[in-house]
Design an enzyme around this catalytic site. Structure first.
Site, short mmCIF file in Angstrom:
data_model
loop_
_atom_site.label_atom_id
_atom_site.label_comp_id
_atom_site.label_asym_id
_atom_site.label_seq_id
_atom_site.Cartn_x
_atom_site.Cartn_y
_atom_site.Cartn_z
N ASP A 66 0.82 -1.21 0.00
CA ASP A 66 0.00 0.00 0.00
C ASP A 66 0.86 1.27 0.00
O ASP A 66 0.78 2.09 0.91
CB ASP A 66 -0.95 -0.01 1.20
N ASN A 110 -6.89 -3.33 -4.60
CA ASN A 110 -8.13 -2.70 -5.07
C ASN A 110 -7.90 -1.32 -5.68
O ASN A 110 -8.61 -0.90 -6.60
CB ASN A 110 -9.14 -2.61 -3.93
N HIS A 122 -11.52 -3.57 7.26
CA HIS A 122 -11.60 -4.64 6.26
C HIS A 122 -11.85 -6.02 6.88
O HIS A 122 -11.36 -7.03 6.36
CB HIS A 122 -10.33 -4.66 5.41
N HIS A 145 -3.53 -4.11 2.32
CA HIS A 145 -4.92 -3.68 2.42
C HIS A 145 -5.25 -2.95 3.72
O HIS A 145 -5.77 -1.84 3.69
CB HIS A 145 -5.85 -4.88 2.22
N TYR A 175 -2.08 3.99 -6.07
CA TYR A 175 -3.31 4.63 -5.62
C TYR A 175 -3.88 5.55 -6.70
O TYR A 175 -4.47 6.59 -6.42
CB TYR A 175 -3.10 5.40 -4.31
N ASP A 208 -1.71 -2.52 -4.15
CA ASP A 208 -1.92 -1.08 -4.02
C ASP A 208 -0.61 -0.33 -4.23
O ASP A 208 0.04 0.12 -3.28
CB ASP A 208 -2.56 -0.73 -2.69
#
Length: 435
Positions: free
Chosen positions: A146, A206, A299, A326, A176, A173
């Site tokens: 991330d 995602n 999450h 995540h 972004y 990720d």
């Protein structure tokens, strides 16, 4: 390509300090970073990054704004002296009103182990250099999930650059960008100083997916820009693949692609694990985006479906360590399987704290599960030093006023040394596989 970053957002959320773990006051969120438009010639390579591409080979990827620029890499073991060359391929894509540059991928090799190579992309621009990996243990892997493009990201990358690491694992990720395509370009420029020197092995999250109602292009930009060795590992999708490094077999999985027993991913994974030779690769790691063991409030339950389908495969194959992202925090477990501690399970590490713009997930469940060993909401990165076939040293380093502070560390014994792989030798054959 301009090398300096400038700020496009001067003010973010209110600069409030907060406490999410005992006696540690974190700094406020940080601004977004964006790179300026390039002033380099159109043929100059930009967003250069490297990845593994099968045994003793590496893939060089870069972008040019010149449509006529060749997909050619020249390379050698001395500066400005190129004794070999590799012709690659190129692609481009459009998304709404955005059109990408010419995206080049070229595979170089065979390469010598632990050797510095100098290379030039497309016959133009600066000379780059990379370091190849060892063929035998020990090997050191940096881990950060991330990432995004904030001041915390820059701090994390600076800390990783200080490591004597061989390769970086990124559990999803990356940029972004969501569907804002220029953010992929600025991310490529941000990570180039590090990603052009050591292989980056990534899987998707995602925020790497373009998702607009009605207009859905899935992982178009991710797949176009970050080509991984899926074909080399027998996979039919760039979203999941495997590779070997020294004595380690690494499986990169897709949390946002079908994973049930009828899926291509499940069938590929079962076949891949059944071919692992623990004599050659005594360690097995798995990397994906959505965590299965998570005591953070964020999450919750999102990984349950994938866990139900895939965890029995990993357990039967005696996978040693699993990395996920995540959740924007850090957590390490005991060896776990089926929701509880298991000496033949895997260590699950959630490390979605590379520096994203959404901030940290500060709220953990009040009652810490028995399988959870260490948890903290801080930005940071991890380091896995696999010393030999039986022992590895894991450490997690939080960002503290721009200095890496080692906050969690542990020696991990491989399942090979415990005899678990032998106990599980028939496990894969007994698991379901749809026709």
């Amino acid at each position: 390509m301009a090398s300096k970053l400038f700020l496009t957002v001067a003010v973010v959320a209110a600069a409030l300090s907060f406490i999410a773990a005992a006696d540690y006051v974190r700094s406020p969120p940080r601004e977004m970073l964006r790179s300026p438009s390039s002033s380099e010639p159109p043929s100059s390579p930009q967003q250069v990054h490297i990845s593994l591409a099968g045994a003793n080979h590496m893939r060089i990827s870069w972008i040019t704004s010149d449509e006529k620029s060749p997909s050619l890499v020249e390379y050698g073991i001395s500066p400005n002296s190129y004794t070999s060359k590799a012709q690659g391929e190129n692609t481009s894509y459009t998304y709404l009103t955005y059109k990408s540059g010419k995206i080049h991928h070229a595979v170089i090799g065979p390469l010598h182990d632990q050797t510095t190579y100098y290379y030039k992309c497309g016959g133009a621009g600066p000379e780059f250099q990379l370091r190849t990996l060892p063929s035998k243990l020990p090997v050191t892997l940096a881990v950060a999930g991330d990432l995004g493009q904030t001041g915390w990201t820059k701090s994390t990358l600076d800390h990783i650059a200080r490591l004597q690491h061989d390769l970086l694992l990124l559990p999803g990720d990356l940029s972004y960008a969501d569907y804002i395509q220029p953010a992929w370009d600025s991310f490529g420029q941000l990570v180039q100083p590090l990603a052009s020197t050591r292989p980056w092995m990534v899987t998707q999250g995602n925020h790497d997916k373009e998702k607009i109602p009605v207009l859905e292009h899935s992982f178009l930009s991710y797949n176009s820009r970050w080509k991984m060795p899926y074909q080399e590992s027998g996979s039919g999708s760039n979203l999941y693949y495997s590779f070997d490094v020294a004595g380690v077999h690494v499986i990169m999985l897709a949390s946002y692609t079908d994973y049930d027993v009828n899926s291509d991913q499940y069938k590929w994974l079962k076949g891949d694990l059944s071919k692992v030779n623990r004599g050659r690769t005594p360690w097995i790691l798995a990397v994906f985006h959505v965590p299965w063991y998570n005591s953070n409030e964020a999450h919750q339950g999102e990984g349950d479906g994938m866990m139900a389908a895939i965890e029995p495969l990993l357990h039967a194959a005696a996978v040693d360590v699993v990395f996920a992202g995540h959740v924007h925090a850090y957590e390490r477990t005991k060896r776990v399987f089926n929701g509880k501690s298991d000496p033949c399970g895997f260590v699950h590490i959630t490390i979605g704290d590379g520096g994203n713009s959404e901030g940290l997930a500060r709220r953990y469940k009040e009652q810490q599960p028995e399988w959870s060993v260490f948890r903290e909401a801080s930005f940071g990165h991890g380091e896995l030093n696999i010393v030999n076939s039986t022992h590895a040293f894991w450490s997690w380093h939080r960002n503290d006023d721009d200095e890496p502070v080692t906050s969690d560390k542990v020696w991990i014994n491989s399942l090979l040394s415990s005899g678990c792989p032998a106990k599980r030798s028939n496990g894969l054959r007994k698991l379901p596989l749809a026709p």
